[in-house]
Design a protein around this motif. Structure first.
Motif, PDB file in Angstrom:
ATOM      1  N   SER A   1      55.205  44.079 -35.076  1.00  0.00           N
ATOM      2  CA  SER A   1      54.078  43.172 -34.832  1.00  0.00           C
ATOM      3  C   SER A   1      53.521  42.637 -36.147  1.00  0.00           C
ATOM      4  O   SER A   1      53.204  41.449 -36.264  1.00  0.00           O
ATOM      5  N   LYS A   2      53.410  43.511 -37.148  1.00  0.00           N
ATOM      6  CA  LYS A   2      52.922  43.073 -38.460  1.00  0.00           C
ATOM      7  C   LYS A   2      53.891  42.070 -39.086  1.00  0.00           C
ATOM      8  O   LYS A   2      53.472  41.090 -39.689  1.00  0.00           O
ATOM      9  N   LEU A   3      55.175  42.328 -38.925  1.00  0.00           N
ATOM     10  CA  LEU A   3      56.181  41.409 -39.457  1.00  0.00           C
ATOM     11  C   LEU A   3      56.087  40.044 -38.774  1.00  0.00           C
ATOM     12  O   LEU A   3      56.132  39.004 -39.441  1.00  0.00           O
ATOM     13  N   ILE A   4      55.923  40.054 -37.477  1.00  0.00           N
ATOM     14  CA  ILE A   4      55.792  38.800 -36.727  1.00  0.00           C
ATOM     15  C   ILE A   4      54.558  38.036 -37.185  1.00  0.00           C
ATOM     16  O   ILE A   4      54.603  36.811 -37.383  1.00  0.00           O
ATOM     17  N   ASP A   5      53.452  38.744 -37.395  1.00  0.00           N
ATOM     18  CA  ASP A   5      52.226  38.096 -37.865  1.00  0.00           C
ATOM     19  C   ASP A   5      52.383  37.545 -39.278  1.00  0.00           C
ATOM     20  O   ASP A   5      51.738  36.558 -39.646  1.00  0.00           O
ATOM     21  N   LEU A   6      53.239  38.165 -40.074  1.00  0.00           N
ATOM     22  CA  LEU A   6      53.445  37.758 -41.458  1.00  0.00           C
ATOM     23  C   LEU A   6      54.389  36.561 -41.587  1.00  0.00           C
ATOM     24  O   LEU A   6      54.369  35.855 -42.600  1.00  0.00           O
ATOM     25  N   LEU A   7      55.186  36.294 -40.579  1.00  0.00           N
ATOM     26  CA  LEU A   7      56.191  35.228 -40.672  1.00  0.00           C
ATOM     27  C   LEU A   7      55.621  33.860 -41.053  1.00  0.00           C
ATOM     28  O   LEU A   7      56.198  33.184 -41.907  1.00  0.00           O
ATOM     29  N   PRO A   8      54.510  33.411 -40.461  1.00  0.00           N
ATOM     30  CA  PRO A   8      53.990  32.101 -40.892  1.00  0.00           C
ATOM     31  C   PRO A   8      53.614  32.073 -42.377  1.00  0.00           C
ATOM     32  O   PRO A   8      53.811  31.062 -43.049  1.00  0.00           O
ATOM     33  N   VAL A   9      53.110  33.177 -42.879  1.00  0.00           N
ATOM     34  CA  VAL A   9      52.754  33.258 -44.301  1.00  0.00           C
ATOM     35  C   VAL A   9      54.019  33.194 -45.151  1.00  0.00           C
ATOM     36  O   VAL A   9      54.069  32.481 -46.158  1.00  0.00           O
ATOM     37  N   LEU A  10      55.044  33.929 -44.746  1.00  0.00           N
ATOM     38  CA  LEU A  10      56.316  33.913 -45.474  1.00  0.00           C
ATOM     39  C   LEU A  10      56.960  32.537 -45.433  1.00  0.00           C
ATOM     40  O   LEU A  10      57.508  32.069 -46.430  1.00  0.00           O
TER      41      LEU A  10
ATOM     42  N   PRO B   1      69.975  45.268 -34.096  1.00  0.00           N
ATOM     43  CA  PRO B   1      68.615  44.933 -34.542  1.00  0.00           C
ATOM     44  C   PRO B   1      68.593  44.373 -35.965  1.00  0.00           C
ATOM     45  O   PRO B   1      67.871  43.413 -36.242  1.00  0.00           O
ATOM     46  N   GLU B   2      69.408  44.950 -36.849  1.00  0.00           N
ATOM     47  CA  GLU B   2      69.457  44.446 -38.223  1.00  0.00           C
ATOM     48  C   GLU B   2      69.968  43.009 -38.264  1.00  0.00           C
ATOM     49  O   GLU B   2      69.416  42.164 -38.976  1.00  0.00           O
ATOM     50  N   GLU B   3      71.002  42.729 -37.508  1.00  0.00           N
ATOM     51  CA  GLU B   3      71.563  41.377 -37.479  1.00  0.00           C
ATOM     52  C   GLU B   3      70.583  40.386 -36.846  1.00  0.00           C
ATOM     53  O   GLU B   3      70.512  39.226 -37.258  1.00  0.00           O
ATOM     54  N   GLN B   4      69.825  40.833 -35.874  1.00  0.00           N
ATOM     55  CA  GLN B   4      68.838  39.949 -35.255  1.00  0.00           C
ATOM     56  C   GLN B   4      67.730  39.607 -36.239  1.00  0.00           C
ATOM     57  O   GLN B   4      67.257  38.460 -36.275  1.00  0.00           O
ATOM     58  N   ILE B   5      67.326  40.564 -37.052  1.00  0.00           N
ATOM     59  CA  ILE B   5      66.316  40.280 -38.073  1.00  0.00           C
ATOM     60  C   ILE B   5      66.880  39.318 -39.109  1.00  0.00           C
ATOM     61  O   ILE B   5      66.212  38.368 -39.529  1.00  0.00           O
ATOM     62  N   MET B   6      68.137  39.534 -39.503  1.00  0.00           N
ATOM     63  CA  MET B   6      68.783  38.614 -40.443  1.00  0.00           C
ATOM     64  C   MET B   6      68.876  37.217 -39.838  1.00  0.00           C
ATOM     65  O   MET B   6      68.638  36.217 -40.522  1.00  0.00           O
ATOM     66  N   SER B   7      69.184  37.142 -38.566  1.00  0.00           N
ATOM     67  CA  SER B   7      69.262  35.854 -37.881  1.00  0.00           C
ATOM     68  C   SER B   7      67.884  35.182 -37.839  1.00  0.00           C
ATOM     69  O   SER B   7      67.772  33.963 -38.018  1.00  0.00           O
ATOM     70  N   SER B   8      66.849  35.963 -37.634  1.00  0.00           N
ATOM     71  CA  SER B   8      65.487  35.420 -37.637  1.00  0.00           C
ATOM     72  C   SER B   8      65.137  34.853 -39.004  1.00  0.00           C
ATOM     73  O   SER B   8      64.506  33.795 -39.109  1.00  0.00           O
ATOM     74  N   PHE B   9      65.553  35.537 -40.056  1.00  0.00           N
ATOM     75  CA  PHE B   9      65.323  35.037 -41.409  1.00  0.00           C
ATOM     76  C   PHE B   9      66.046  33.713 -41.604  1.00  0.00           C
ATOM     77  O   PHE B   9      65.482  32.760 -42.160  1.00  0.00           O
ATOM     78  N   ASN B  10      67.299  33.638 -41.120  1.00  0.00           N
ATOM     79  CA  ASN B  10      68.055  32.388 -41.222  1.00  0.00           C
ATOM     80  C   ASN B  10      67.359  31.268 -40.467  1.00  0.00           C
ATOM     81  O   ASN B  10      67.330  30.119 -40.927  1.00  0.00           O
TER      82      ASN B  10
END
Length: 86
Positions: A9-18, A54-63
């Motif tokens: 949840s914290k990561l999701i909230d941080l995404l717009p800032v990133l 899960p790791e690949e999904q996070i990497m995909s989200s970063f992409n």
């Protein structure tokens, strides 16, 4: 499980800032093309055996975030180009 959910949840909230930080970082490049290449350089490369762990999904989200940053850079460049022709 609650700790894992809280961390995600914290990561999701941080995404717009990133995302915004990535846009500002990329705009330090001299041209839009260099800015786009700069962002693309950071995208993860996937093996043919991508299985959506899960790791690949996070990497995909970063992409995906990188793709959004590239879109913003292109849109801003096009807006500036149009303003210069007015």
């Amino acid at each position: 499980m609650k700790d894992a959910l809280d961390a995600f949840s914290k990561l999701i909230d941080l995404l717009p800032v990133l995302r915004q930080a990535a846009i500002y970082d990329a705009r330090d490049q001299k041209t839009t093309r260099k800015a786009i290449n700069y962002v693309q350089h950071f995208k993860f490369k996937f093996e043919k055996s991508y299985s959506a762990t899960p790791e690949e999904q996070i990497m995909s989200s970063f992409n995906t975030m990188c793709d959004e940053v590239i879109k913003v850079l292109r849109d801003k460049a096009l807006d500036e180009e149009i303003r210069h022709h007015d």
